[in-house]
Design a protein around this motif. Sequence first.
Motif, PDB file in Angstrom:
ATOM      1  N   PHE A   1       0.818  -1.212   0.000  1.00  0.00           N
ATOM      2  CA  PHE A   1       0.000   0.000   0.000  1.00  0.00           C
ATOM      3  C   PHE A   1       0.852   1.262   0.000  1.00  0.00           C
ATOM      4  CE2 PHE A   1       0.963  -0.848   4.355  1.00  0.00           C
ATOM      5  CZ  PHE A   1       1.225   0.391   4.878  1.00  0.00           C
ATOM      6  N   LEU A   2       2.088   1.106   0.456  1.00  0.00           N
ATOM      7  CA  LEU A   2       2.952   2.289   0.486  1.00  0.00           C
ATOM      8  C   LEU A   2       3.625   2.522  -0.866  1.00  0.00           C
ATOM      9  CD1 LEU A   2       4.456   1.812   4.028  1.00  0.00           C
ATOM     10  CD2 LEU A   2       2.915   3.602   3.271  1.00  0.00           C
TER      11      LEU A   2
ATOM     12  N   SER B   1      -3.846  10.970  -4.363  1.00  0.00           N
ATOM     13  CA  SER B   1      -3.522  11.970  -3.337  1.00  0.00           C
ATOM     14  C   SER B   1      -3.808  11.442  -1.936  1.00  0.00           C
ATOM     15  CB  SER B   1      -4.326  13.255  -3.580  1.00  0.00           C
ATOM     16  OG  SER B   1      -5.666  13.074  -3.170  1.00  0.00           O
ATOM     17  N   TRP B   2      -4.804  10.528  -1.823  1.00  0.00           N
ATOM     18  CA  TRP B   2      -5.108   9.984  -0.505  1.00  0.00           C
ATOM     19  C   TRP B   2      -3.919   9.184   0.030  1.00  0.00           C
ATOM     20  CZ3 TRP B   2      -5.557   5.597   2.435  1.00  0.00           C
ATOM     21  CH2 TRP B   2      -6.303   5.730   3.624  1.00  0.00           C
ATOM     22  N   TYR B   3      -3.324   8.341  -0.868  1.00  0.00           N
ATOM     23  CA  TYR B   3      -2.155   7.567  -0.457  1.00  0.00           C
ATOM     24  C   TYR B   3      -0.964   8.484  -0.180  1.00  0.00           C
ATOM     25  CZ  TYR B   3      -4.350   3.068  -1.198  1.00  0.00           C
ATOM     26  OH  TYR B   3      -5.169   1.986  -1.085  1.00  0.00           O
ATOM     27  N   ASP B   4      -0.847   9.556  -0.969  1.00  0.00           N
ATOM     28  CA  ASP B   4       0.223  10.528  -0.703  1.00  0.00           C
ATOM     29  C   ASP B   4       0.056  11.107   0.700  1.00  0.00           C
ATOM     30  OD1 ASP B   4       1.257  10.099  -3.183  1.00  0.00           O
ATOM     31  OD2 ASP B   4       0.328  11.867  -4.102  1.00  0.00           O
ATOM     32  N   SER B   5      -1.196  11.463   1.043  1.00  0.00           N
ATOM     33  CA  SER B   5      -1.440  12.037   2.372  1.00  0.00           C
ATOM     34  C   SER B   5      -1.151  11.011   3.466  1.00  0.00           C
ATOM     35  CB  SER B   5      -2.894  12.500   2.493  1.00  0.00           C
ATOM     36  OG  SER B   5      -3.139  13.579   1.628  1.00  0.00           O
ATOM     37  N   LEU B   6      -1.527   9.761   3.214  1.00  0.00           N
ATOM     38  CA  LEU B   6      -1.260   8.708   4.190  1.00  0.00           C
ATOM     39  C   LEU B   6       0.245   8.546   4.403  1.00  0.00           C
ATOM     40  CD1 LEU B   6      -2.225   6.327   5.981  1.00  0.00           C
ATOM     41  CD2 LEU B   6      -2.021   4.872   3.959  1.00  0.00           C
TER      42      LEU B   6
ATOM     43  N   LEU C   1       3.162  -2.077   9.055  1.00  0.00           N
ATOM     44  CA  LEU C   1       2.671  -2.445   7.728  1.00  0.00           C
ATOM     45  C   LEU C   1       1.376  -3.246   7.829  1.00  0.00           C
ATOM     46  CD1 LEU C   1       6.044  -3.430   6.026  1.00  0.00           C
ATOM     47  CD2 LEU C   1       4.714  -1.358   5.678  1.00  0.00           C
TER      48      LEU C   1
ATOM     49  N   ASN D   1      -2.469  -2.048   6.660  1.00  0.00           N
ATOM     50  CA  ASN D   1      -3.222  -2.942   5.772  1.00  0.00           C
ATOM     51  C   ASN D   1      -4.605  -3.258   6.309  1.00  0.00           C
ATOM     52  OD1 ASN D   1      -2.067  -3.804   3.274  1.00  0.00           O
ATOM     53  ND2 ASN D   1      -0.358  -4.618   4.444  1.00  0.00           N
TER      54      ASN D   1
ATOM     55  N   LEU E   1      -6.935  -0.401   5.893  1.00  0.00           N
ATOM     56  CA  LEU E   1      -7.283  -0.159   4.489  1.00  0.00           C
ATOM     57  C   LEU E   1      -8.155  -1.251   3.891  1.00  0.00           C
ATOM     58  CD1 LEU E   1      -3.945   1.179   2.997  1.00  0.00           C
ATOM     59  CD2 LEU E   1      -5.842   2.402   4.019  1.00  0.00           C
TER      60      LEU E   1
ATOM     61  N   ALA F   1      -3.105  16.392   8.320  1.00  0.00           N
ATOM     62  CA  ALA F   1      -3.726  15.418   7.421  1.00  0.00           C
ATOM     63  C   ALA F   1      -5.121  15.866   7.010  1.00  0.00           C
ATOM     64  CB  ALA F   1      -3.794  14.042   8.093  1.00  0.00           C
TER      65      ALA F   1
ATOM     66  N   ARG G   1      -4.925  18.673   4.542  1.00  0.00           N
ATOM     67  CA  ARG G   1      -4.536  18.229   3.192  1.00  0.00           C
ATOM     68  C   ARG G   1      -5.689  17.536   2.470  1.00  0.00           C
ATOM     69  NH1 ARG G   1       1.365  16.732   2.469  1.00  0.00           N
ATOM     70  NH2 ARG G   1       0.608  15.182   0.990  1.00  0.00           N
ATOM     71  N   GLN G   2      -6.420  16.718   3.204  1.00  0.00           N
ATOM     72  CA  GLN G   2      -7.342  15.814   2.528  1.00  0.00           C
ATOM     73  C   GLN G   2      -8.777  16.338   2.496  1.00  0.00           C
ATOM     74  OE1 GLN G   2      -5.682  13.534   1.098  1.00  0.00           O
ATOM     75  NE2 GLN G   2      -7.458  12.739  -0.011  1.00  0.00           N
TER      76      GLN G   2
ATOM     77  N   ASP H   1     -13.146  14.067   1.393  1.00  0.00           N
ATOM     78  CA  ASP H   1     -12.413  13.158   0.517  1.00  0.00           C
ATOM     79  C   ASP H   1     -11.752  12.069   1.358  1.00  0.00           C
ATOM     80  OD1 ASP H   1     -11.266  11.986  -1.632  1.00  0.00           O
ATOM     81  OD2 ASP H   1      -9.737  13.534  -1.939  1.00  0.00           O
ATOM     82  N   ARG H   2     -12.581  11.201   1.929  1.00  0.00           N
ATOM     83  CA  ARG H   2     -12.106  10.102   2.760  1.00  0.00           C
ATOM     84  C   ARG H   2     -11.218  10.607   3.895  1.00  0.00           C
ATOM     85  NH1 ARG H   2      -9.323   6.626  -1.573  1.00  0.00           N
ATOM     86  NH2 ARG H   2      -8.933   5.127   0.086  1.00  0.00           N
TER      87      ARG H   2
ATOM     88  N   LEU I   1      -8.660   8.633   6.605  1.00  0.00           N
ATOM     89  CA  LEU I   1      -7.257   9.017   6.773  1.00  0.00           C
ATOM     90  C   LEU I   1      -6.941   9.259   8.247  1.00  0.00           C
ATOM     91  CD1 LEU I   1      -4.579   9.708   5.360  1.00  0.00           C
ATOM     92  CD2 LEU I   1      -5.368  12.084   5.227  1.00  0.00           C
TER      93      LEU I   1
ATOM     94  N   LEU J   1      -4.248   7.008  10.448  1.00  0.00           N
ATOM     95  CA  LEU J   1      -3.089   7.592  11.135  1.00  0.00           C
ATOM     96  C   LEU J   1      -3.201   7.434  12.653  1.00  0.00           C
ATOM     97  CD1 LEU J   1      -2.655  10.794   8.937  1.00  0.00           C
ATOM     98  CD2 LEU J   1      -1.118   8.817   9.031  1.00  0.00           C
TER      99      LEU J   1
END
Lengths: 433, 428
Positions: free
Chosen positions: A214-215, A221-226, B355, B359, B362, B401, B404-405, B409-410, B414, B418
């Motif tokens: 996932f990384l 952009s969502w993954y970038d923010s994550l 990790l 996962n 997500l 965060a 930014r998001q 937008d989800r 996010l 985090l």
Amino acid sequence: MISDRPHPRPEPSRRQVLGLLGIGGAAAASGCGALRLLGHDGTDDPNPLGVAAPSSVAPGRIGRAGTVDDRLLVVIELSGGNDGLSTIVPESGRLRDLRPGLLPDGLELADLIAGTQLHPALAPVRDRGLAVLQGIGSSVPDGSHFEMERRWWVGDGTGTGTGRGSTGFLGRVCDALAADAAIAGVSLGAGATPALRADHATTIGLPDPWAAWFLTEDGDSWYDSLRHGLRTLGAAAHNESARVRAARRGLDDALSFADVLRSIDDEEERGFPQTELGRQLRLAGGLLDSDIGLRVVHVPLGGFDTHDDQLGSHNSLMEELGGALAALQDDLIVRGIADRTLIATTSEFGRRPEQNGNGTDHGTAGPALLCGPVSPGLHGDAPRLDRLDDDGNLVATAMIEDYYATLAESWLGIPAAEVLARNANPAAEIIAA
Amino acid sequence: MHEDDVKAGFIFAQCTDPYLAVMERHEAVAHLLRRTTFGPRPGQVERLADRDLGELISEILDDRGDRAEGAAPPDVADDAETLVRWWINRLRDPRAGIHERMVWYWHGHFTTSLDRVSAEMMWRQHQRIRRHALGNFGDLAREIATDAAMLVYLDGSGSTGDNPNENLARELMELFTLGVGNYTEDDVKAGARALSGHWVDWERAEVHFEPDDHYDRPVRFLGERSRHDVDSVIDAVLAQPACARHVASRLHRHLVGLDPEPAHLDELAALFRDRDLEILPLVEAILRSDAFAGARRTRPRQPVEWLVAALPALGADDVEIDLWALERAGQLPFHPPNVGGWPDDDRWVDGSQVLERVNRVLDLGWREAIDTDVEADVDTVLARCGIWEVSPATRAVLDDAIRRQSEYDRGLELLLALTLTSPEFSLA
């Protein structure tokens, strides 16, 4: 006399249990699927021979060792206490007396040198270049898995302390070789190991290295923010406890490993057997061949605590080990890094020479296998079967520190005193200079 | 190792004072729930925040595991998955409290793995642990020493006087009761003889003692020479001063996250001995100690603990657990990696755990399960995750965060991803 002896007992392996749970296959599939997301197109493969399947390559011995500055180390930890006497088998009537019916069938043994034989499953490894350092153990052995594992992990053969904090031997090797690398050392298949704990170098242990997919997602952009958030969470802050620092470091290591995973191609089988060890060593070859500064790979293989049903379980472990080792030897040749990669085994202890039922109890000294640019054959002195200690165990002829000094000083060029607390005698002649 | 941090009270100040500021009271309650339940669950801390902490501890300790006993026993029939899922659902039950926590602890202490035993055997051992989880340690140890699953797991089954197997005798002393250095190799050999003579009938998951296979001559075990058997071995082990110390120390490390200070361990061991190795008074003494109150974020959440706490925060109470993910994280219940169980140390916050945890968050099913009524707001998400005291570094990350998001937008997802991987949630 005893009417209700137990039925032959079905002992499902971990993998069989997971099979019952119906989850083993799914994970393997998701691992492969995840890797296809890496976007590797094959055009930047640094090794033009990488397309050749190693199984089509005639086994060849590795010649002399490459230059010391960029040498690599793969350590395979045989955990549970490998029975050295069934791995490298002395041709000894005394041993036959102590082990009636418990040694691998003599007719199948492959000669290593006169007077000693090799487990048949290791013959392919011998054909590609195998050295053995005999009788490694402690002057003050202990029967506890945990005590002896700990001594091996930290490089403290006598259990009297290393004076090096909580670092492990392999961690200190990483500190000495690659303190600034993105990832200096990695353990594959079982998560973090104390053996790789370092002061400065970045090391990581991964039960499933493919979990980082996932990384590696780009363009969302969502993954970038994550990623940005995780990276910032992983940055050290002031005045925080050791536990909080450890948690932040875990975040940072995870991101570093994802960067590494992006750089390698792992779509081909490359001749590795479909075993857990084969799967991990296949990835090990790719990681070692990448350009990230990785120097040490650690892979555990469990199941060696053969108190019972030793013949069957040790045979299958030797088959898993032999098959995966030979495949890695071939893969390293294809990748062109065989002359600078040494594969070495460890195990917390050997097993008692005298059998107990159809298994063996915890013992002391045992042999280590070394594959790569080595002087083939036996090195050091075999422990004497006619002079056992008070517990009926082998007396070590080489100390754990001697073996580690061989890996650190003779192979990697790190002065032994830099990574070990006690004086040691490296078996320098093992390396084919 | 981390004791200095506790004394210094870094990032999370010690708070036992009844007149705490509102946020501190919330944090004190959350701390207690993190260690004595598998929560806290969303809303739970707020409901308990005005309670007296001492009374709250008493209420937490008034739990004999019968709160959820209405749940039907698993239909094990040699099905490992059924048993694993049954227990995980008990851990996820909102009523799971200190009794379930102690069942969880003892499973890691008196370890046995389904890798080597049948589901029926494991289920019988589990029932023994459930019965004695807050009862008497001596009773528990005695039952475990002749438990079919343990006898198979540590090779006690089939160990005879002629060929005694040392595995059970060694681990009984090293890990379960005394600790390294409090017995000799000769005690291991003598103990193996004394415990010999048991056979496990695999089909019936039962233990049979065969006198002819028992070593019936005198052996010297822990200083006493006599004709030993299981009961005398357990008696001898329990009578060692090292036993109360070892058990108190291991339990302290589990509940507090740190090794006890030597003087504190002396007190705990003395109390444990004086109360005839009753477990409940020992747990209570640990929970009411200054060391416990001050030990915020000193204990990494193990993978199962993390998952069971994260699910309700994600609004995923009904989602079925992915057992393979737990296996990858190194903690499938009833499948410990070895007889040492699952140590309470930094391994549970390393890169591989990070990790795995991202996962899990997500995972598609979870994403859809997140309650869409929850506001994508930092304080809301922190409270939902049971975090009432947050480090400046983590707050800055969350504030950034959501900037930014944006919440549309989800953003909630996010913030949850985090927060659930932050040190504040990864540590308990």
